[in-house]
Design an enzyme around this catalytic site. Structure first.
Site, short mmCIF file in Angstrom:
data_model
loop_
_atom_site.label_atom_id
_atom_site.label_comp_id
_atom_site.label_asym_id
_atom_site.label_seq_id
_atom_site.Cartn_x
_atom_site.Cartn_y
_atom_site.Cartn_z
N TRP A 100 -1.98 2.74 -8.20
CA TRP A 100 -2.90 1.65 -7.83
C TRP A 100 -3.70 1.19 -9.03
CZ3 TRP A 100 -0.80 -0.29 -3.94
CH2 TRP A 100 -0.26 0.50 -2.91
N ASP A 167 -12.13 0.85 -6.73
CA ASP A 167 -11.19 0.78 -5.61
C ASP A 167 -11.37 2.07 -4.80
OD1 ASP A 167 -9.06 0.82 -3.85
OD2 ASP A 167 -7.51 0.55 -5.38
N LYS A 191 -6.90 2.58 5.43
CA LYS A 191 -6.88 3.99 5.07
C LYS A 191 -7.98 4.77 5.80
CE LYS A 191 -3.58 3.28 2.07
NZ LYS A 191 -3.88 2.57 0.84
C1 LIG Z 1 -3.21 1.63 -0.22
C2 LIG Z 1 -3.99 1.40 -1.45
C3 LIG Z 1 -4.05 0.14 -2.09
C4 LIG Z 1 -3.25 -1.05 -1.59
O1 LIG Z 1 -3.87 -1.63 -0.53
P1 LIG Z 1 -3.28 -2.95 0.17
O2 LIG Z 1 -4.33 -3.21 1.19
O3 LIG Z 1 -1.94 -2.59 0.74
O4 LIG Z 1 -3.18 -4.02 -0.85
C5 LIG Z 1 -4.84 0.01 -3.20
N1 LIG Z 1 -5.54 1.04 -3.69
C6 LIG Z 1 -5.50 2.27 -3.12
C7 LIG Z 1 -6.31 3.37 -3.71
C8 LIG Z 1 -4.73 2.48 -1.99
O5 LIG Z 1 -4.69 3.70 -1.41
#
Ligand SMILES: *Cc1c(COP(=O)(O)O)cnc(C)c1O
Length: 354
Positions: A100, A167, A191
C-alpha cells in the site's frame, strides 16, 4: 452456522450492526421508505452523515481541534493521489512499509519529488524501519500505520514538525493513539468501520490551501469540507453502516475498550505461534500487527490437515496474501476473542497430532 470470519477485508462487522443495516434497507426507522431510496438531502440522511462525522471525531478525540471528518468515495486508493494533489508542492517523504505504501508513492510521484525516507522492502516488508532522518523541508511525511498484507504495525510514530499523513485503513479505531499528531488520516471503511464504498478522511483544516496547482473539485478536500461531505451524492449505505459501527464502538466504551480486547486477541494468537513448533511468525516480533497476524506452517505435510480442521470449525479467510504466502488471521474490531480461541485450539490440536 455463522463462520469465524478472519477476512482481511472487506471484513467482519458487529452482528447487531448487520441486523440494523439489513432492516434499514427494507425500511429506515419506520419512515415508510428504504435507506437506499431516499434523498441524500432528506433530513433523515443528513442526520445520519452528520452523526457519522461527529462520531468519528469524537472517538478519535479530535473534536474542536481544527479537524474535519469526511466520508468520501474512491477508496483509500483515491486518497493516495488526493493527498498528494492537495498537499504536495515540492517534495514529500514516504516510509515504504509494503504494497500500500508503494502504491501511494507511485501516485505521489505524479505531483512532485518523492523521497523514500526509509524502507523494509529488502526483507519483503517483515519489519517497520526505525532510526531514519526526516528532512525538515518536506511538505509532509506519509506512513501506513498498519500493513495489512505483511502483518506489521507502527508502535511509535516519528517525532517531527513535518505534517504527518497516515493511511490507517486497517487499524483505525483499533487502538489509542494521540491522533492530533497527524494532520491527515485516511481509511477505507471496509477494514474496521463498515462496508466497502466509503473512505474516512480526517483532515486538519489549516494544512489545506497551500499548493499552487488547481485541484479538481471532487479531489479537493476544501470542496468537501465546504459542502459538509455532501458535494455529490454520498454512498448512503456505506455511510449509514459506518455510523452504526461507530455508534457500536462508542457504546462499547470507545477505542480504549476495544484496544483491550484487541490486545487479548493478538496476545492469544501470537503466544500460540511462538510456543507451537508447527507454526512460525512472519513479521518481526516488535512490529507485529494487532490486526493482521501473519504466520507459516513449519511442517508442510500438516497443511492439508490444518486447512481441513479450519474448514470444519468454520474458520474462514485465513489464507495469506499471495505476495507473502502462509496464513494471515485478521482480527478486526468486530471479531470476538472466542473466534480467535477457536483458531488457537485448532493450532494446538494440530501440534498434538503432528
Ligand atoms: C485495503 C487497503 C488499502 C486499499 O483500500 P481501497 O479502499 O481498496 O482503495 C489501502 N491501504 C491499506 C493499508 C489497506 O489495508
Amino acid at each position: 452456522m455463522k463462520k469465524h470470519n478472519f477476512s482481511a477485508g472487506p471484513c467482519i462487522l458487529p452482528s447487531t450492526v448487520m441486523q440494523k443495516a439489513a432492516e434499514a434497507v427494507i425500511e429506515l426507522d419506520d419512515i415508510g421508505l428504504s435507506l437506499i431510496e431516499i434523498s441524500h438531502r432528506s433530513k433523515e440522511f443528513v442526520a445520519i452523515i452528520e452523526k457519522a462525522r461527529a462520531l468519528a471525531l469524537e472517538l478519535l478525540n479530535l473534536e474542536n481541534k481544527g479537524y474535519e471528518a469526511l466520508f468520501l468515495q474512491g477508496g483509500a486508493s483515491t486518497q493516495f493521489l488526493a493527498t498528494a494533489y492537495n498537499l504536495l508542492e515540492k517534495k514529500a517523504g514516504y516510509i515504504n512499509t509494503g504494497t500500500w505504501s508503494l502504491k501511494a508513492i507511485k501516485e505521489a510521484r505524479l505531483f512532485g519529488e518523492v523521497f523514500e525516507i526509509a524502507s523494509s522492502q529488502e526483507a519483503n516488508f517483515t519489519y517497520i524501519p526505525k532510526g531514519y532522518n526526516i528532512p525538515k523541508d518536506l511538505d509532509y511525511l506519509h506512513l501506513t500505520s498498519n500493513n495489512t498484507i505483511f502483518g506489521t504495525q507502527f508502535k511509535a510514530f516519528p517525532e517531527t514538525d513535518v505534517p504527518l499523513v497516515c493511511d490507517m485503513s486497517s487499524d483505525i479505531f483499533s487502538r489509542q493513539l494521540d491522533f492530533s499528531k497527524f494532520d491527515l488520516i485516511y481509511a477505507g471503511a471496509q477494514k474496521n468501520m463498515g462496508p466497502a464504498g466509503t473512505t474516512l478522511v480526517v483532515v486538519k483544516k489549516d494544512i489545506l490551501g497551500k499548493v499552487s496547482r488547481q485541484i479538481p473539485s471532487m479531489l479537493n478536500y476544501e470542496t468537501h469540507i465546504a459542502k459538509e461531505s455532501m458535494f455529490n451524492t454520498p454512498p448512503v449505505f456505506a455511510v449509514y453502516v459506518s455510523m452504526l459501527t461507530l455508534q457500536w464502538l462508542k457504546d462499547l466504551g470507545g477505542i480504549s475498550a476495544i484496544e483491550e480486547i484487541n490486545e487479548k486477541k493478538a496476545n492469544l494468537i501470537y503466544s500460540e505461534i511462538d510456543l507451537n513448533p508447527v507454526f512460525s511468525g512472519i513479521a518481526a516480533k516488535e512490529d507485529r500487527s494487532y490486526m493482521n497476524a501473519t504466520f507459516n506452517i513449519t511442517d508442510e505435510t500438516l497443511k492439508e490437515t490444518f486447512d481441513q480442521m479450519c474448514l470444519e470449525a468454520g474458520v474462514s479467510g485465513i489464507n495469506g496474501h499471495r505476495s507473502v504466502g502462509g496464513y494471515r488471521a485478521s482480527m478486526y474490531n468486530a471479531l470476538s476473542l472466542e473466534s480467535v480461541g477457536v483458531l488457537v485450539d485448532i493450532m494446538s490440536e494440530l501440534e498434538r497430532k503432528g
